[in-house]
Design a protein around this motif. Structure first.
Motif, mmCIF file in Angstrom:
data_model
loop_
_atom_site.group_PDB
_atom_site.id
_atom_site.type_symbol
_atom_site.label_atom_id
_atom_site.label_comp_id
_atom_site.label_asym_id
_atom_site.label_seq_id
_atom_site.Cartn_x
_atom_site.Cartn_y
_atom_site.Cartn_z
ATOM 1 N N LYS A 13 1.064 -1.172 -0.022
ATOM 2 C CA LYS A 13 -0.273 -0.199 0.005
ATOM 3 C C LYS A 13 0.834 1.320 0.279
ATOM 4 N N ARG A 16 2.376 2.183 -3.592
ATOM 5 C CA ARG A 16 1.775 2.122 -4.522
ATOM 6 C C ARG A 16 0.467 3.267 -4.143
ATOM 7 N N GLY A 17 1.437 4.429 -3.399
ATOM 8 C CA GLY A 17 0.801 5.274 -2.572
ATOM 9 C C GLY A 17 -0.251 5.664 -1.634
ATOM 10 N N GLU A 18 -1.052 4.730 -1.404
ATOM 11 C CA GLU A 18 -2.538 4.256 -0.812
ATOM 12 C C GLU A 18 -1.622 4.990 0.492
ATOM 13 N N ILE A 19 -1.125 4.542 1.736
ATOM 14 C CA ILE A 19 -0.741 4.776 2.802
ATOM 15 C C ILE A 19 0.967 5.666 2.335
#
Length: 142
Positions: A13, A16-19
């Motif tokens: 995550k 992917r830049g989600e966090i």
């Protein structure tokens, strides 16, 4: 039988830049960022972008790229914090202490007489992580 790679793990995550993370280095194959629960000042994680559960299932090319960056980041971390030495840690499977199932290497600057803190789940303040990341980026820049 080995467990399958879970693309929902926290490092996937982060990749992917989600966090959000405090990144100190990135290239086509590897990312390095600050550990949010550091065991010592400057504790940095080096993570391949390739989906590998741990060292046991990683492609040898992934390991080569990973450890080239581990060395580069380790030199910068030691310089950035004027450390006396470094501890590198890499865990494989639960019995070893692995808790995040995406291959990663811990780079922890060490200082004479200062023990590692336990990995307690206590998160570091974001401003401290940002400051530490800045020091490492500056050391990487030369």
């Amino acid at each position: 039988m080995a467990e399958a790679y879970d693309p929902g793990n926290i490092f996937a995550k982060i990749l992917r830049g989600e966090i959000p993370s405090h990144r100190v280095y990135e290239d086509e194959a590897v990312v390095a960022f600050m550990d949010v629960m550091p065991q010592g000042t400057g504790h940095t994680l080096v993570v391949p972008k390739a989906p590998s559960r741990n060292m046991l299932d990683a492609d040898p090319a992934t390991l080569g790229a990973l450890f080239a960056v581990v060395q580069k980041v380790a030199v910068a971390v030691k310089k950035a914090f004027d450390a006396d030495g470094l501890t590198l840690m890499q865990f494989n499977e639960p019995a070893s202490g692995q808790t995040v199932y995406h291959l990663h290497v811990h780079v922890i600057p060490r200082f004479e007489g200062v023990p590692l803190k336990p990995h307690s789940g206590q998160m570091e303040k974001p401003e401290v992580l940002a400051e530490h990341a800045g020091k490492i980026r500056a050391a990487l820049a030369g």
